[in-house]
Design a protein around this motif. Structure first.
Motif, PDB file in Angstrom:
ATOM      1  N   ASP A  28      31.717  -2.790  -1.647  1.00 23.65           N
ATOM      2  CA  ASP A  28      32.874  -2.003  -1.040  1.00 23.65           C
ATOM      3  C   ASP A  28      33.479  -3.149  -0.320  1.00 23.65           C
ATOM      4  OD1 ASP A  28      31.827   0.344  -1.634  1.00 23.65           O
ATOM      5  OD2 ASP A  28      30.490   0.693  -0.440  1.00 23.65           O
ATOM      6  N   ARG A  29      34.030  -4.276  -1.081  1.00 23.88           N
ATOM      7  CA  ARG A  29      34.828  -5.372  -0.221  1.00 23.88           C
ATOM      8  C   ARG A  29      34.101  -6.083   1.014  1.00 23.88           C
ATOM      9  NH1 ARG A  29      40.951  -3.283  -0.150  1.00 23.88           N
ATOM     10  NH2 ARG A  29      41.021  -5.493  -0.824  1.00 23.88           N
ATOM     11  N   SER A  30      32.707  -6.076   0.796  1.00 28.28           N
ATOM     12  CA  SER A  30      32.225  -7.055   1.950  1.00 28.28           C
ATOM     13  C   SER A  30      30.781  -7.414   1.321  1.00 28.28           C
ATOM     14  CB  SER A  30      31.823  -6.499   3.356  1.00 28.28           C
ATOM     15  OG  SER A  30      31.186  -5.234   3.337  1.00 28.28           O
ATOM     16  N   LEU A  31      30.500  -8.961   1.819  1.00 31.53           N
ATOM     17  CA  LEU A  31      29.427  -9.487   1.123  1.00 31.53           C
ATOM     18  C   LEU A  31      28.136  -8.653   1.445  1.00 31.53           C
ATOM     19  CD1 LEU A  31      30.356 -13.008   1.873  1.00 31.53           C
ATOM     20  CD2 LEU A  31      29.961 -12.208  -0.367  1.00 31.53           C
ATOM     21  N   ARG A  32      27.415  -8.622   0.500  1.00 33.51           N
ATOM     22  CA  ARG A  32      25.837  -7.982   0.576  1.00 33.51           C
ATOM     23  C   ARG A  32      25.012  -9.229   1.446  1.00 33.51           C
ATOM     24  NH1 ARG A  32      24.365  -4.174  -4.408  1.00 33.51           N
ATOM     25  NH2 ARG A  32      22.859  -3.402  -2.412  1.00 33.51           N
ATOM     26  N   ASN A  33      24.283  -8.395   2.054  1.00 33.71           N
ATOM     27  CA  ASN A  33      23.200  -9.512   2.921  1.00 33.71           C
ATOM     28  C   ASN A  33      22.421 -10.238   2.077  1.00 33.71           C
ATOM     29  OD1 ASN A  33      22.609 -10.064   5.875  1.00 33.71           O
ATOM     30  ND2 ASN A  33      20.754  -9.124   5.473  1.00 33.71           N
ATOM     31  N   VAL A  34      21.974  -9.863   1.099  1.00 33.39           N
ATOM     32  CA  VAL A  34      21.197 -10.579   0.074  1.00 33.39           C
ATOM     33  C   VAL A  34      21.675 -11.680  -0.498  1.00 33.39           C
ATOM     34  CG1 VAL A  34      21.718  -9.208  -2.094  1.00 33.39           C
ATOM     35  CG2 VAL A  34      19.683 -10.286  -2.062  1.00 33.39           C
ATOM     36  N   SER A  35      23.220 -11.837  -0.474  1.00 40.53           N
ATOM     37  CA  SER A  35      23.814 -13.120  -0.745  1.00 40.53           C
ATOM     38  C   SER A  35      23.431 -14.135   0.393  1.00 40.53           C
ATOM     39  CB  SER A  35      25.298 -12.882  -0.766  1.00 40.53           C
ATOM     40  OG  SER A  35      25.732 -11.771  -1.822  1.00 40.53           O
ATOM     41  N   PHE A  36      23.574 -13.769   1.809  1.00 40.48           N
ATOM     42  CA  PHE A  36      23.129 -14.703   2.773  1.00 40.48           C
ATOM     43  C   PHE A  36      21.706 -15.254   2.647  1.00 40.48           C
ATOM     44  CE2 PHE A  36      26.415 -11.817   4.822  1.00 40.48           C
ATOM     45  CZ  PHE A  36      27.367 -12.429   4.314  1.00 40.48           C
ATOM     46  N   GLU A  37      20.838 -14.229   2.091  1.00 48.05           N
ATOM     47  CA  GLU A  37      19.372 -14.444   2.057  1.00 48.05           C
ATOM     48  C   GLU A  37      19.456 -15.528   0.734  1.00 48.05           C
ATOM     49  OE1 GLU A  37      18.120 -10.088   3.423  1.00 48.05           O
ATOM     50  OE2 GLU A  37      17.923 -10.644   1.485  1.00 48.05           O
ATOM     51  N   ALA A  38      19.949 -15.304  -0.138  1.00 44.99           N
ATOM     52  CA  ALA A  38      19.755 -16.154  -1.400  1.00 44.99           C
ATOM     53  C   ALA A  38      20.550 -17.669  -0.818  1.00 44.99           C
ATOM     54  CB  ALA A  38      20.840 -15.774  -2.472  1.00 44.99           C
ATOM     55  N   LEU A  39      21.423 -17.702   0.070  1.00 41.99           N
ATOM     56  CA  LEU A  39      21.953 -19.062   0.390  1.00 41.99           C
ATOM     57  C   LEU A  39      20.958 -19.607   1.412  1.00 41.99           C
ATOM     58  CD1 LEU A  39      25.548 -18.360   1.428  1.00 41.99           C
ATOM     59  CD2 LEU A  39      24.761 -19.863  -0.080  1.00 41.99           C
ATOM     60  N   THR A  40      20.331 -18.842   2.014  1.00 38.01           N
ATOM     61  CA  THR A  40      19.239 -19.408   2.877  1.00 38.01           C
ATOM     62  C   THR A  40      18.060 -20.040   1.944  1.00 38.01           C
ATOM     63  OG1 THR A  40      19.376 -17.951   4.831  1.00 38.01           O
ATOM     64  CG2 THR A  40      17.165 -18.928   4.819  1.00 38.01           C
ATOM     65  N   ALA A  41      17.730 -19.295   0.761  1.00 37.45           N
ATOM     66  CA  ALA A  41      16.841 -20.056  -0.134  1.00 37.45           C
ATOM     67  C   ALA A  41      17.231 -20.989  -0.543  1.00 37.45           C
ATOM     68  CB  ALA A  41      16.510 -18.954  -1.268  1.00 37.45           C
ATOM     69  N   ALA A  42      18.499 -21.000  -0.820  1.00 38.87           N
ATOM     70  CA  ALA A  42      19.341 -22.212  -1.377  1.00 38.87           C
ATOM     71  C   ALA A  42      19.065 -23.489  -0.473  1.00 38.87           C
ATOM     72  CB  ALA A  42      20.693 -22.184  -1.565  1.00 38.87           C
ATOM     73  N   GLN A  43      19.191 -23.320   0.668  1.00 42.60           N
ATOM     74  CA  GLN A  43      18.866 -24.496   1.924  1.00 42.60           C
ATOM     75  C   GLN A  43      17.556 -25.004   1.657  1.00 42.60           C
ATOM     76  OE1 GLN A  43      19.621 -23.196   5.900  1.00 42.60           O
ATOM     77  NE2 GLN A  43      21.340 -21.912   5.009  1.00 42.60           N
ATOM     78  N   ARG A  44      16.534 -24.092   1.240  1.00 43.48           N
ATOM     79  CA  ARG A  44      15.088 -24.724   1.307  1.00 43.48           C
ATOM     80  C   ARG A  44      15.082 -25.447   0.022  1.00 43.48           C
ATOM     81  NH1 ARG A  44      11.591 -19.191   2.213  1.00 43.48           N
ATOM     82  NH2 ARG A  44      12.551 -18.572   4.263  1.00 43.48           N
ATOM     83  N   VAL A  45      15.428 -25.083  -1.159  1.00 42.07           N
ATOM     84  CA  VAL A  45      15.320 -25.831  -2.287  1.00 42.07           C
ATOM     85  C   VAL A  45      16.248 -26.938  -2.316  1.00 42.07           C
ATOM     86  CG1 VAL A  45      14.316 -24.067  -3.727  1.00 42.07           C
ATOM     87  CG2 VAL A  45      16.632 -23.995  -3.572  1.00 42.07           C
ATOM     88  N   SER A  46      17.433 -26.775  -1.702  1.00 38.22           N
ATOM     89  CA  SER A  46      18.242 -28.132  -2.291  1.00 38.22           C
ATOM     90  C   SER A  46      17.756 -29.325  -1.397  1.00 38.22           C
ATOM     91  CB  SER A  46      19.788 -27.803  -1.433  1.00 38.22           C
ATOM     92  OG  SER A  46      19.542 -27.671   0.012  1.00 38.22           O
ATOM     93  N   GLU A  47      17.051 -29.200  -0.491  1.00 32.59           N
ATOM     94  CA  GLU A  47      16.484 -30.200   0.324  1.00 32.59           C
ATOM     95  C   GLU A  47      17.442 -31.358   0.654  1.00 32.59           C
ATOM     96  OE1 GLU A  47      12.181 -31.750  -0.717  1.00 32.59           O
ATOM     97  OE2 GLU A  47      13.043 -31.030  -2.798  1.00 32.59           O
TER      98      GLU A  47
END
Ligand code: FAD
Length: 321
Positions: free
Chosen positions: A13-32
């Motif tokens: 519905d033309r806005s980002l789903r919260n899980v997209s931000f959660e996936a980015l937070t997971a990305a921060q952890r793995v990206s080191e």
């Protein structure tokens, strides 16, 4: 070791789903400390850059082809494949949603990658990325690591709290070639209108066969509204025709992990528990004190839901409305 991570952002519905931000937070952890690249699809993609930066994306691939406005397996597959070729990530993360569940296995199969699906936690331990996922219908958890190739996982909504990092992302306007589409979506007709998305709701109020009719769902809807939550159901209630199957929670329905799950008139069959037992707090309302749902409940209320639910609504109204 620093890793380049690609996150597929998902909008509804033309806005980002919260899980997209959660996936980015997971990305921060793995990206080191490595680069985090987000990809956003469709005509609105450019509008998502600000929020994606806020949650940690260093670069956003804006893929604004019109064919990506509505999800189709073919179009998204072709677009994501081209993004992957361009970005050359070492890790790919995407939401474990209807889209992620459809798209991720296809990408994995075509690119010859392993896939860890439905991940509820990601940690780096001694330099290794460890994915945690529920197994046996949520009764146990397994920890997995990928030993070779790109690390590829889908992230279950509501499990990894999204963390803002600030920052400004570089924008890459990335046009993809999409051809030979076998399906074109002409129109989307929704069964349920508006309201809080069930899969991402922080509060879910679910009814079972004990609600006895579609009318019987009304008190549950009122309670959900006061709590800012969504209404769910057992398959028993769906099979009985009291509500739409889009509300079904469980092994063959949706999997939810809200902060608060209220089960009213639900016995607690193993197939239902598969969809909600990882909720943070579970409240069960059932007139049978022996109902199995009480075994997983943090708080149990033995009583008639038609008396208990309106009382709860009144009390919550006093403090919340
Ligand atoms: P019931 O088991 O009939 O329970 C109704 C409960 O309401 C009872 O405990 C009763 O004490 C209580 N009650 C009645 N009146 C009141 C009242 N006035 N106030 C308070 N309590 C009251 N089920 C799912 O939910 N999700 C799934 O995804 C799913 N997948 C399945 C897949 C397979 C392959 C199979 C075989 C089954 C699946 N099921 C699923 C069905 C599951 O086994 C149960 O049949 C179903 O969950 C029962 O729904 P229920 O708890 O609403 O109904």
């Amino acid at each position: 070791m620093m890793k380049k991570v690609l996150v597929l952002a998902e909008a509804k519905d033309r806005s980002l789903r919260n899980v997209s931000f959660e996936a980015l937070t997971a990305a921060q952890r793995v990206s080191e400390g490595g680069e985090i690249v987000a990809a956003a699809f469709g005509s609105d993609a450019v509008n998502y850059v600000g929020e994606l930066s806020k949650y940690g994306a260093n670069k956003v691939y804006v893929v604004s082809n019109k064919e990506l406005d509505t999800y189709t397996t073919d179009a998204y597959f072709q677009a994501l494949r081209q993004v992957i070729d361009a970005v050359q990530p070492e890790v790919i993360l995407m939401p474990h949603t209807a889209i992620g569940k459809d798209l991720a296995p296809r990408i994995a199969a075509r690119l010859g990658l392993g896939l860890v699906s439905d991940v509820i936690d990601i940690q780096v331990e001694d330099g290794e990325v460890i994915f945690t996922r529920p197994i046996y219908a949520g009764k146990a958890f397994e920890k997995k690591k990928v030993v070779s190739g790109i690390l590829f996982a889908t992230v279950r909504p509501n499990n990894i709290p999204a963390e803002e990092t600030g920052g400004t992302a570089e924008v890459v306007d990335f046009n993809v070639e999409i051809k030979d589409l076998r399906t074109i979506v002409k129109e989307v007709v929704r069964k349920t209108v508006g309201g809080v998305d069930l899969a991402e709701a922080k509060v879910v109020v679910s009814g079972g066969r004990g609600v006895k009719s579609s009318e019987g769902f009304k008190p549950l809807q009122e309670l959900a509204e006061v709590l800012g939550g969504a209404v769910g159901a057992s398959r028993g209630a769906c099979d009985a025709g009291y509500c739409d199957y889009s509300l079904q929670i469980g092994q063959t329905g949706k999997v939810v992990t809200p902060d608060l799950y209220i089960a009213a008139g639900i016995s607690g069959a193993i197939q239902h528990l598969a969809g909600m037992s990882n909720s943070k707090v579970i409240v069960a309302i059932n007139k049978d004190p022996e109902a199995p749902i009480f075994q997983v409940a943090d708080y149990g209320i033995v009583g008639d839901l038609f008396e208990v639910v309106p009382l709860l609504t009144e009390e919550f109204k006093k403090v919340l409305v």
